[in-house]
Design a protein around this motif. Sequence first.
Motif, PDB file in Angstrom:
ATOM      1  N   ALA A 108       0.836  -1.209   0.000  1.00 57.44           N
ATOM      2  CA  ALA A 108       0.000   0.000   0.000  1.00 57.44           C
ATOM      3  C   ALA A 108       0.864   1.250   0.000  1.00 57.44           C
ATOM      4  O   ALA A 108       1.492   1.586   1.008  1.00 57.44           O
ATOM      5  N   LEU A 109       0.920   1.935  -1.126  1.00 57.40           N
ATOM      6  CA  LEU A 109       1.669   3.186  -1.254  1.00 57.40           C
ATOM      7  C   LEU A 109       0.718   4.299  -1.658  1.00 57.40           C
ATOM      8  O   LEU A 109      -0.158   4.106  -2.499  1.00 57.40           O
ATOM      9  N   ALA A 175      -0.140   4.758  -6.675  1.00 60.96           N
ATOM     10  CA  ALA A 175       0.397   4.431  -7.999  1.00 60.96           C
ATOM     11  C   ALA A 175       1.564   3.474  -7.835  1.00 60.96           C
ATOM     12  O   ALA A 175       2.065   3.264  -6.728  1.00 60.96           O
ATOM     13  N   MET A 176       1.988   2.892  -8.935  1.00 62.20           N
ATOM     14  CA  MET A 176       3.128   1.997  -8.965  1.00 62.20           C
ATOM     15  C   MET A 176       3.997   2.326 -10.175  1.00 62.20           C
ATOM     16  O   MET A 176       3.503   2.919 -11.143  1.00 62.20           O
ATOM     17  N   LEU A 177       5.254   1.949 -10.118  1.00 59.36           N
ATOM     18  CA  LEU A 177       6.150   2.146 -11.254  1.00 59.36           C
ATOM     19  C   LEU A 177       5.565   1.482 -12.493  1.00 59.36           C
ATOM     20  O   LEU A 177       5.085   0.354 -12.433  1.00 59.36           O
ATOM     21  N   LEU A 201       6.628   7.613  -5.053  1.00 57.53           N
ATOM     22  CA  LEU A 201       6.932   8.264  -3.781  1.00 57.53           C
ATOM     23  C   LEU A 201       7.938   9.380  -4.014  1.00 57.53           C
ATOM     24  O   LEU A 201       9.052   9.370  -3.486  1.00 57.53           O
ATOM     25  N   GLY A 202       7.557  10.346  -4.840  1.00 55.22           N
ATOM     26  CA  GLY A 202       8.464  11.428  -5.189  1.00 55.22           C
ATOM     27  C   GLY A 202       8.856  12.265  -3.984  1.00 55.22           C
ATOM     28  O   GLY A 202       8.008  12.569  -3.133  1.00 55.22           O
ATOM     29  N   PRO A 203      10.123  12.675  -3.880  1.00 51.71           N
ATOM     30  CA  PRO A 203      10.571  13.487  -2.736  1.00 51.71           C
ATOM     31  C   PRO A 203      10.158  14.958  -2.886  1.00 51.71           C
ATOM     32  O   PRO A 203      10.029  15.469  -3.998  1.00 51.71           O
ATOM     33  N   ALA A 245       9.083  -2.231  -3.417  1.00 48.76           N
ATOM     34  CA  ALA A 245       7.734  -1.767  -3.055  1.00 48.76           C
ATOM     35  C   ALA A 245       7.112  -0.948  -4.180  1.00 48.76           C
ATOM     36  O   ALA A 245       5.915  -1.093  -4.469  1.00 48.76           O
ATOM     37  N   ILE A 246       7.893  -0.085  -4.834  1.00 51.50           N
ATOM     38  CA  ILE A 246       7.320   0.737  -5.896  1.00 51.50           C
ATOM     39  C   ILE A 246       7.006  -0.093  -7.144  1.00 51.50           C
ATOM     40  O   ILE A 246       6.345   0.386  -8.063  1.00 51.50           O
TER      41      ILE A 246
END
Length: 322
Positions: A108-109, A175-177, A201-203, A245-246
Motif C-alpha cells: 500500500a503506497l 500508484a506503482m512504477l 513516492l516522489g521526494p 515496493a514501488i
Amino acid sequence: LKTYLLQHAQQLREQRAEGGFRLSIDRAFTARGAGLVVTGTASAGVVRTGDKLLLLPCEREVRVRGLRAQDETVESAGAGQRVALNLAGKLDAAEIERGDWLVDPACALSSPRLDVAFSLLPGAPFPLKHLAPVKLYIGAKRLAARLALVDGAERRLHPGEHCLAQLILEKPVSAMLGERFLLRDQAEKCILGGGTVLDPLGPKFGKSRPGRLAWLRAMQAPTAEQSLARLLEQGQLVELDRFWAIRNRPVDAGADALPDEACRFESEGKRWAVKRSRWSAAGQYLTQWVEHWHQVHPEQPGVKMTDLKAAMAEGFESALAM
C-alpha cells in the motif's frame, strides 16, 4: 500477428499477477441484500473472497465478502478482469471517490508527488513551463496537479519533447512504477500528452539532484534487474524495500536479482544493496578513521557512536555507518 498478440497478453497477465492486488474504483453503490459494492478493472495481483484490502488514500481496511468477475460469481479474480467486490467494513458508498484504490495492505503506497517520464504531444497548442497547472488522469482518477520539470536548464517543455518531471498533486494517489497517465490542460480543452510513473513516492526536496535524476533514468530500464544493476554500477546505495515496493512486489521476490558484484546488508531496520567496491571502501575508511582517532585520543576507552556517524557522513550514507 494474432499469435504474437496472444502470447504478449499472456506474458503481461503473468507479470501483473505477481504483485499485490490493485484496483482503481470507478463505481461505488449499495446493493439491496448485499451492502457496499465497488467495481473497477483489476490492474495487478489476485483477490479472493475473505481477503482484507486497504482503501487508499483514506487507509480504511475492508474485507471482501463476495466477488463477481466478467459478470460471473467467482471465488477469485485477477489482473485484467472487470471485477465487482462486495465489501464489509465501517464504510459506505458516499465515502468512496471515483479513482480511489483497493490494494493489498502489504503493498500500500500513497503519495501527493509522482516522479514521471512525460511526453508533450507534437500537436500540443503551447509549451509547458515549470510548475504548469494541469489535470491528471490516472486509473479512474482525475485531479488537479502541477508539472514540475526536473531535468534540463530551460525549465520549459516544447511540443514533441520528452522530460523527467514531478507531478505535485492536490491530494495523494496510489500508484506503482510503470503505470500510465494522461495530462490535459487546466481548462480540460485538450490532451497535452502522457507518460509513465517512475517513482510513486516522489521526494519534496532534492528532486533535481544528479543522484535523483540518475535514479529516475535507471527506473526506465526494461527490467528490475537492469535497473538495479545500473544503480549499483553508479555507486548508489539502494534501499531494497523501497526499490521493490514501488514495483508492487515484496523485497524477498528480488533476492536473486542482485548481481555478483553487489553486497546486501541490513541497517536502520531496512535492507540495502551496494556495490562491493563501495562497501569495501566504507570499511577501509572506517578502520583508518578509528585507528587515527585512537592515536589522537589514547586516553579514551572508545569512540562515541555520534562522532563515528558524523565522520562517516562526510563521504558515505548513514546506512553504511550503522
